[in-house]
Design a protein around this motif. Structure first.
Motif, PDB file in Angstrom:
ATOM      1  N   ASP A  10     -12.685 -37.239  29.885  1.00  0.00           N
ATOM      2  CA  ASP A  10     -13.269 -38.182  28.928  1.00  0.00           C
ATOM      3  C   ASP A  10     -12.693 -39.552  29.247  1.00  0.00           C
ATOM      4  O   ASP A  10     -11.505 -39.800  29.031  1.00  0.00           O
ATOM      5  CB  ASP A  10     -12.939 -37.771  27.501  1.00  0.00           C
ATOM      6  N   SER A  11     -13.525 -40.425  29.792  1.00  0.00           N
ATOM      7  CA  SER A  11     -13.055 -41.756  30.189  1.00  0.00           C
ATOM      8  C   SER A  11     -13.230 -42.795  29.087  1.00  0.00           C
ATOM      9  O   SER A  11     -12.941 -43.977  29.290  1.00  0.00           O
ATOM     10  CB  SER A  11     -13.816 -42.218  31.440  1.00  0.00           C
ATOM     11  N   THR A  12     -13.667 -42.345  27.932  1.00  0.00           N
ATOM     12  CA  THR A  12     -14.026 -43.267  26.847  1.00  0.00           C
ATOM     13  C   THR A  12     -12.889 -44.211  26.468  1.00  0.00           C
ATOM     14  O   THR A  12     -13.113 -45.388  26.177  1.00  0.00           O
ATOM     15  CB  THR A  12     -14.459 -42.477  25.599  1.00  0.00           C
ATOM     16  N   TYR A  13     -11.682 -43.704  26.438  1.00  0.00           N
ATOM     17  CA  TYR A  13     -10.566 -44.472  25.898  1.00  0.00           C
ATOM     18  C   TYR A  13      -9.698 -45.126  26.962  1.00  0.00           C
ATOM     19  O   TYR A  13      -8.613 -45.609  26.665  1.00  0.00           O
ATOM     20  CB  TYR A  13      -9.698 -43.558  25.021  1.00  0.00           C
ATOM     21  N   HIS A  14     -10.152 -45.140  28.217  1.00  0.00           N
ATOM     22  CA  HIS A  14      -9.313 -45.621  29.303  1.00  0.00           C
ATOM     23  C   HIS A  14     -10.079 -46.550  30.240  1.00  0.00           C
ATOM     24  O   HIS A  14     -11.284 -46.384  30.432  1.00  0.00           O
ATOM     25  CB  HIS A  14      -8.790 -44.440  30.138  1.00  0.00           C
ATOM     26  N   ASP A  15      -9.357 -47.490  30.826  1.00  0.00           N
ATOM     27  CA  ASP A  15      -9.962 -48.203  31.948  1.00  0.00           C
ATOM     28  C   ASP A  15      -9.924 -47.268  33.155  1.00  0.00           C
ATOM     29  O   ASP A  15      -9.293 -46.209  33.128  1.00  0.00           O
ATOM     30  CB  ASP A  15      -9.237 -49.529  32.221  1.00  0.00           C
ATOM     31  N   GLU A  16     -10.608 -47.654  34.220  1.00  0.00           N
ATOM     32  CA  GLU A  16     -10.770 -46.724  35.339  1.00  0.00           C
ATOM     33  C   GLU A  16      -9.449 -46.340  35.987  1.00  0.00           C
ATOM     34  O   GLU A  16      -9.220 -45.164  36.301  1.00  0.00           O
ATOM     35  CB  GLU A  16     -11.708 -47.323  36.391  1.00  0.00           C
ATOM     36  N   ASN A  17      -8.556 -47.288  36.183  1.00  0.00           N
ATOM     37  CA  ASN A  17      -7.282 -46.984  36.836  1.00  0.00           C
ATOM     38  C   ASN A  17      -6.453 -46.005  36.012  1.00  0.00           C
ATOM     39  O   ASN A  17      -5.859 -45.060  36.553  1.00  0.00           O
ATOM     40  CB  ASN A  17      -6.491 -48.266  37.093  1.00  0.00           C
ATOM     41  N   THR A  18      -6.410 -46.225  34.707  1.00  0.00           N
ATOM     42  CA  THR A  18      -5.663 -45.313  33.834  1.00  0.00           C
ATOM     43  C   THR A  18      -6.295 -43.934  33.844  1.00  0.00           C
ATOM     44  O   THR A  18      -5.601 -42.913  33.914  1.00  0.00           O
ATOM     45  CB  THR A  18      -5.624 -45.861  32.399  1.00  0.00           C
ATOM     46  N   PHE A  19      -7.612 -43.895  33.783  1.00  0.00           N
ATOM     47  CA  PHE A  19      -8.334 -42.624  33.816  1.00  0.00           C
ATOM     48  C   PHE A  19      -8.018 -41.839  35.079  1.00  0.00           C
ATOM     49  O   PHE A  19      -7.689 -40.646  35.033  1.00  0.00           O
ATOM     50  CB  PHE A  19      -9.832 -42.895  33.722  1.00  0.00           C
ATOM     51  N   LEU A  20      -8.114 -42.497  36.219  1.00  0.00           N
ATOM     52  CA  LEU A  20      -7.860 -41.813  37.487  1.00  0.00           C
ATOM     53  C   LEU A  20      -6.411 -41.373  37.599  1.00  0.00           C
ATOM     54  O   LEU A  20      -6.115 -40.312  38.169  1.00  0.00           O
ATOM     55  CB  LEU A  20      -8.235 -42.727  38.654  1.00  0.00           C
ATOM     56  N   ASN A  21      -5.498 -42.139  37.039  1.00  0.00           N
ATOM     57  CA  ASN A  21      -4.088 -41.750  37.059  1.00  0.00           C
ATOM     58  C   ASN A  21      -3.856 -40.496  36.221  1.00  0.00           C
ATOM     59  O   ASN A  21      -3.096 -39.600  36.624  1.00  0.00           O
ATOM     60  CB  ASN A  21      -3.217 -42.889  36.548  1.00  0.00           C
ATOM     61  N   ILE A  22      -4.499 -40.415  35.061  1.00  0.00           N
ATOM     62  CA  ILE A  22      -4.375 -39.221  34.230  1.00  0.00           C
ATOM     63  C   ILE A  22      -4.903 -38.001  34.972  1.00  0.00           C
ATOM     64  O   ILE A  22      -4.274 -36.933  34.974  1.00  0.00           O
ATOM     65  CB  ILE A  22      -5.130 -39.410  32.899  1.00  0.00           C
TER      66      ILE A  22
END
Length: 210
Positions: A10-22
């Motif tokens: 769920d990428s709703t709450y993150h920018d792309e870099n944070t999402f990919l890091n998670i």
């Protein structure tokens, strides 16, 4: 195909870099399979993100499942696709994807589960076990129904919907092959710890129940 800990993104709450890091940390810490689920992106946006996520899953030798989109599954050579009741029919997707791609399906009743297996699904996602905080419309599935589904099919079943480390005891006694989580990892303050913990919980459930 190890379904023990199935991460639905769920990428709703993150920018792309944070999402990919998670996603990267989760893969490194115990997730066994990932589904990229994007309900609001254009085809180009979805595919671009899928390519980036696949680089991560390839690094850890984990299968990447694409939600809904058979075309994107083919375009990036993902491991497979997950189909809901309103998506492309399972047997049609199988004709397009061939026998070597994974096809997962959402099912909420015994009848739907038996049909999904007959049409060629490789595994089922069953739920929601609890209400969810994602932007996906959910209908609660009783654990008794989950048990009935497991008893009437031979393909693996993954429980999904609002699951986290504190509430999986409801699954004790079921014959699931894994748990699927979204917020428990995507919104975690400590992705490494929570991923590892969830994997241990899933393995414990399977060990006790299977």
């Amino acid at each position: 195909m190890d379904l023990s800990l199935y991460l639905v993104t769920d990428s709703t709450y993150h920018d792309e870099n944070t999402f990919l890091n998670i996603v990267d940390v989760a893969c490194k810490s115990g997730v066994t399979i990932i589904q990229l689920r994007e309900k609001d992106k254009t085809t180009r946006e979805y595919m671009d993100l899928a390519i980036k996520v696949k680089k991560i899953t390839d690094k850890y030798n984990l299968p990447l499942i694409i939600d809904d989109r058979v075309d994107i599954t083919l375009a990036i050579d993902a491991a497979g696709v997950h189909l809901g009741a309103m998506d492309m029919p399972i047997n049609t997707a199988r004709k397009i994807l061939g026998k070597n791609k994974i096809i997962g399906a959402t099912a909420k009743t015994v009848e739907a589960s038996v049909l999904a297996q007959k049409l060629g699904a490789d595994y089922l996602g069953v739920g929601a076990i609890y209400p969810t905080t994602t932007k996906v419309t959910t209908v609660i599935t009783k654990v008794s129904t989950l048990n009935d589904i497991c008893d009437n099919i031979t393909i693996p079943v993954v429980a999904i919907g609002g699951l986290n480390a504190s509430n999986t005891d409801i699954l004790d006694g079921t014959k699931i092959s894994g748990i699927a989580v979204v917020s428990a990892i995507m919104k975690s303050d400590n992705v490494e710890f929570d991923t590892h913990n969830l994997l241990e919980i899933s393995k414990s459930i399977q060990l006790k129940n299977n």
